[in-house]
Scaffold this active site. Structure first.
Site, PDB file in Angstrom:
ATOM      1  N   GLY A   1      17.429  46.394  17.474  1.00 10.10           N
ATOM      2  CA  GLY A   1      18.731  46.042  18.029  1.00 10.10           C
ATOM      3  C   GLY A   1      18.782  44.593  18.492  1.00 10.10           C
ATOM      4  O   GLY A   1      17.783  43.876  18.468  1.00 10.10           O
TER       5      GLY A   1
ATOM      6  N   GLU B   1      43.095  38.029  33.293  1.00  8.80           N
ATOM      7  CA  GLU B   1      41.861  38.244  32.533  1.00  8.80           C
ATOM      8  C   GLU B   1      42.051  39.104  31.291  1.00  8.80           C
ATOM      9  O   GLU B   1      41.182  39.114  30.427  1.00  8.80           O
ATOM     10  CB  GLU B   1      40.787  38.876  33.444  1.00  8.80           C
ATOM     11  CG  GLU B   1      41.009  40.338  33.835  1.00  8.80           C
ATOM     12  CD  GLU B   1      41.964  40.524  35.028  1.00  8.80           C
ATOM     13  OE1 GLU B   1      42.731  39.596  35.326  1.00  8.80           O
ATOM     14  OE2 GLU B   1      41.930  41.605  35.635  1.00  8.80           O
TER      15      GLU B   1
ATOM     16  N   CYS C   1      45.942  40.395  41.686  1.00  9.42           N
ATOM     17  CA  CYS C   1      46.498  41.726  41.890  1.00  9.42           C
ATOM     18  C   CYS C   1      46.200  42.223  43.313  1.00  9.42           C
ATOM     19  O   CYS C   1      46.712  41.672  44.268  1.00  9.42           O
ATOM     20  CB  CYS C   1      45.975  42.677  40.812  1.00  9.42           C
ATOM     21  SG  CYS C   1      46.923  44.205  40.740  1.00  9.42           S
ATOM     22  N   TYR C   2      45.361  43.230  43.463  1.00  6.76           N
ATOM     23  CA  TYR C   2      45.043  43.695  44.820  1.00  6.76           C
ATOM     24  C   TYR C   2      44.473  42.550  45.658  1.00  6.76           C
ATOM     25  O   TYR C   2      44.821  42.391  46.834  1.00  6.76           O
ATOM     26  CB  TYR C   2      44.035  44.854  44.771  1.00  6.76           C
ATOM     27  CG  TYR C   2      43.713  45.405  46.137  1.00  6.76           C
ATOM     28  CD1 TYR C   2      44.541  46.335  46.734  1.00  6.76           C
ATOM     29  CD2 TYR C   2      42.592  44.954  46.840  1.00  6.76           C
ATOM     30  CE1 TYR C   2      44.262  46.808  48.007  1.00  6.76           C
ATOM     31  CE2 TYR C   2      42.312  45.429  48.108  1.00  6.76           C
ATOM     32  CZ  TYR C   2      43.150  46.355  48.683  1.00  6.76           C
ATOM     33  OH  TYR C   2      42.882  46.822  49.937  1.00  6.76           O
TER      34      TYR C   2
ATOM     35  N   HIS D   1      47.496  40.139  35.827  1.00  5.94           N
ATOM     36  CA  HIS D   1      46.077  40.102  35.439  1.00  5.94           C
ATOM     37  C   HIS D   1      45.851  39.005  34.395  1.00  5.94           C
ATOM     38  O   HIS D   1      46.092  39.232  33.216  1.00  5.94           O
ATOM     39  CB  HIS D   1      45.665  41.455  34.854  1.00  5.94           C
ATOM     40  CG  HIS D   1      45.515  42.515  35.890  1.00  5.94           C
ATOM     41  ND1 HIS D   1      44.367  42.660  36.642  1.00  5.94           N
ATOM     42  CD2 HIS D   1      46.380  43.457  36.328  1.00  5.94           C
ATOM     43  CE1 HIS D   1      44.526  43.659  37.487  1.00  5.94           C
ATOM     44  NE2 HIS D   1      45.736  44.161  37.324  1.00  5.94           N
TER      45      HIS D   1
ATOM     46  N   ASP E   1      19.444  43.230  21.581  1.00  4.37           N
ATOM     47  CA  ASP E   1      18.946  42.788  22.883  1.00  4.37           C
ATOM     48  C   ASP E   1      17.454  42.472  22.859  1.00  4.37           C
ATOM     49  O   ASP E   1      17.031  41.413  23.314  1.00  4.37           O
ATOM     50  CB  ASP E   1      19.243  43.845  23.956  1.00  4.37           C
ATOM     51  CG  ASP E   1      20.724  44.192  24.001  1.00  4.37           C
ATOM     52  OD1 ASP E   1      21.522  43.391  23.481  1.00  4.37           O
ATOM     53  OD2 ASP E   1      21.062  45.256  24.539  1.00  4.37           O
TER      54      ASP E   1
ATOM     55  N   GLY F   1      42.264  46.103  42.293  1.00  3.49           N
ATOM     56  CA  GLY F   1      41.647  47.344  42.757  1.00  3.49           C
ATOM     57  C   GLY F   1      42.679  48.444  42.732  1.00  3.49           C
ATOM     58  O   GLY F   1      43.867  48.164  42.637  1.00  3.49           O
TER      59      GLY F   1
ATOM     60  N   LYS G   1      26.843  40.804  26.747  1.00  2.00           N
ATOM     61  CA  LYS G   1      26.483  40.979  25.333  1.00  2.00           C
ATOM     62  C   LYS G   1      26.934  39.811  24.452  1.00  2.00           C
ATOM     63  O   LYS G   1      26.180  39.349  23.594  1.00  2.00           O
ATOM     64  CB  LYS G   1      27.130  42.278  24.828  1.00  2.00           C
ATOM     65  CG  LYS G   1      26.634  42.742  23.490  1.00  2.00           C
ATOM     66  CD  LYS G   1      25.349  43.505  23.659  1.00  2.00           C
ATOM     67  CE  LYS G   1      24.926  44.219  22.421  1.00  2.00           C
ATOM     68  NZ  LYS G   1      23.835  45.173  22.730  1.00  2.00           N
TER      69      LYS G   1
END
Ligand code: XMP
Length: 517
Positions: free
Chosen positions: A227, A173, A83-84, A171, A229, A56, A372
């Site tokens: 598209g 990720e 992290c935070y 991090h 989706d 954060g 996605k």
């Protein structure tokens, strides 16, 4: 709902929360994002497998910095702080966070202790990790083992695996932490004992069961846009209820070369879906005649779309009474519009919520929990054509906003021809997955002098706008190889006689947007 027990990513306001949730799912474990303001009792009511406290922007010492309710650590749920979240966890459990006033930012060498512990077991002795912090944990809470340090963080990782707790200052990720996914996996599998059951096959089975249960033997309608989706949402619903589904495709004449045919032919033959095609090109082009203002174009297209779709829906409804409408809402839409409560706000004219009252259907949103990349994997597993599944994002108002100036059939044909060449060359160079999107824009109101053979030309420029991005919120112009750009340019000016100049847009977003409009 048969959705599995989640890992809850508690969002402390970082731009990284969605990324963490995606990485957890890449480890085949289901995850959801919740705001840090959610009461602990509510989090526990979700029966989470584990909690991950995100990074954060605040310092734990800031006035109004988000706090962690100590009750969180008393519930016996495995918890990982990042992290935070790592600092907040350290403080809540009796460790110390020092106000160093120093910032450590970017790729940083991590010193991993001799035995590495559980969390860092797969790491080399001096991996590079991505840091972004001011304060630093100076003393770990009692009973925790410190397993790494960095130049700016005396305690860069700690763990108490038997209690289910671990945390890292860096991090894991982000792609800039090469071994980050290994760290996350060790937490998930070895500390939280999560089962890797979240995979495409299970998602399909779960959703098919959910849709069947919800819809029963009622009739369902879905609007296809061309598209990814809507194509995947419809295919999933079709897998569940077969012939009870009818799709409508409004061909507004603003798609790129070959795309309408892909929906009408390739998609239908891959799925066996019953499709009603409405050829509305004349109607859209008539309504757009002489309109140059982009907002005006969007309004007209949105309005016409609703009208045409409404007519088609009425016809289908008269034949077979429709009760449900499928929408391809994705998880990021849900999170951005308030964390999973309420209905997502869907961009552009694909929002068919504007239907009149006598045509109000109940919504089926089978992609509501998915990112996605998961939707694409699902589409591939459902046997959809690769051209549809891997399609780049494309604006709802289509090529109308890629023509600067008024839209007409001739201009659309010019842009379609140039766009087709750019797409062909990008694909031939194997670069489709290296760019997020590659708009080609026709400056229809601009002409410039050129020379071809012995003749002077007075033609239009087209702009190439290839961009790299993760989410379209920010973007950078793609550094495509010069020879690819050269081939595109040569072919466009040779093959599209109205175009005598090709230019490359080298603006990031911000300050530029992706589309020109
Ligand atoms: P900008 O141009 O604002 O675009 O950087 C961000 C992303 O949104 C897409 N875009 C749209 N998508 N309806 C849509 O469905 C629209 O009206 C629309 N306008 C822009 C754009 O292609 C990019 O991916």
């Amino acid at each position: 709902m048969t959705t599995p027990r989640p890992v809850l990513v508690v969002d402390f306001g970082a731009q990284y929360a969605q990324l963490i949730a995606r990485r957890v799912r890449e480890a085949d474990v289901y995850s959801e994002i919740v705001p840090h303001t959610m009461p602990v009792s509510e989090m526990l009511a979700r029966d989470p497998v584990a909690l991950i406290l995100s990074g954060g922007p605040s310092s734990v010492y800031d006035d109004g910095a988000p706090q962690v309710d100590p009750a969180l650590f008393e519930a016996g749920v495995p918890t990982f702080g990042i992290c935070y979240g790592f600092q907040a966890m350290a403080r809540a459990l009796g460790g110390e966070v020092a106000r160093t006033g120093l910032r450590e930012f970017g790729g940083t060498p991590l010193r991993v202790s001799g035995d590495r512990g559980v969390l860092l077991r797969d790491l080399p002795a001096a991996p590079s990790v991505w840091m972004s912090h001011g304060d630093a944990v100076s003393t770990a809470p009692d009973g925790f083992t410190v397993t790494a340090s960095s130049p700016g963080a005396p305690v860069a990782a700690f763990e108490a695996p038997e209690r289910g707790f671990a945390g890292v200052q860096f991090h894991p990720e982000v792609a800039h932490t090469p071994n980050g996914q290994d760290v996350l996996r060790r937490f998930l599998y070895d500390i939280a004992k999560a089962e890797p059951t979240w995979n495409t096959g299970n998602i399909i089975d779960d959703q098919v069961a959910v849709i069947r249960e919800r819809v029963g033997d009622a009739q369902v309608l879905c609007a296809l846009s061309g598209g990814v989706d809507s194509a995947v949402a419809a295919a999933l619903v079709h897998r569940a209820i077969g012939d009870q589904l009818t799709c409508v495709f409004v061909d507004h004449g603003l798609l790129r070369a070959g795309e309408a045919e892909q929906v009408e032919k390739d998609y239908v033959s891959a799925t066996g879906i019953r499709l009603k095609v409405v050829d509305a090109e004349d109607r859209f082009l008539g309504a757009l005649k002489d309109v140059s203002d982009p907002e005006q174009k969007r309004k007209i297209i949105g309005r016409e779309f609703i009208r045409v779709f409404e007519e088609a829906a009425r016809e289908v409804d008269a034949e077979r009474h429709i009760e449900f409408l499928v929408q391809g809402t994705l998880y990021p839409d849900v999170v951005e519009s308030g964390g999973g409560t309420g209905t997502a706000n869907i961009k552009s004219h694909h929002n068919v919520g504007g239907l009149p009252d006598d045509l109000k259907f109940q919504l089926v949103e089978p992609l509501r929990t998915l990112f996605k990349d998961e939707v694409r994997a699902l589409g591939a597993a459902l046997g959809l054509p690769e051209e549809i599944v891997m399609r780049h994002p494309f604006p709802g108002p289509g090529l109308a906003i890629r023509i600067i100036g008024a839209v007409d059939r001739e201009r659309l044909d010019v842009l379609r021809a140039a766009d087709k060449i750019a797409r062909e060359e990008l694909t031939a160079a194997g670069l489709d997955r290296d760019v997020w999107q590659f708009p080609v824009v026709l400056l229809a109101d601009v002409r410039s002098v050129g020379v071809q053979g012995d003749g002077r030309t007075y033609g239009h420029p087209v702009v190439l706008r290839p961009v790299s991005s993760d989410d379209a919120m920010t973007a950078d112009w793609s550094r495509l190889p010069y020879d690819v750009i050269a081939r595109i340019s040569t072919r466009i000016t040779n093959e599209v006689s109205e175009v005598n100049r090709v230019v490359l847009d080298v603006t990031s977003k911000p300050p530029g947007t992706i589309e020109w409009e």
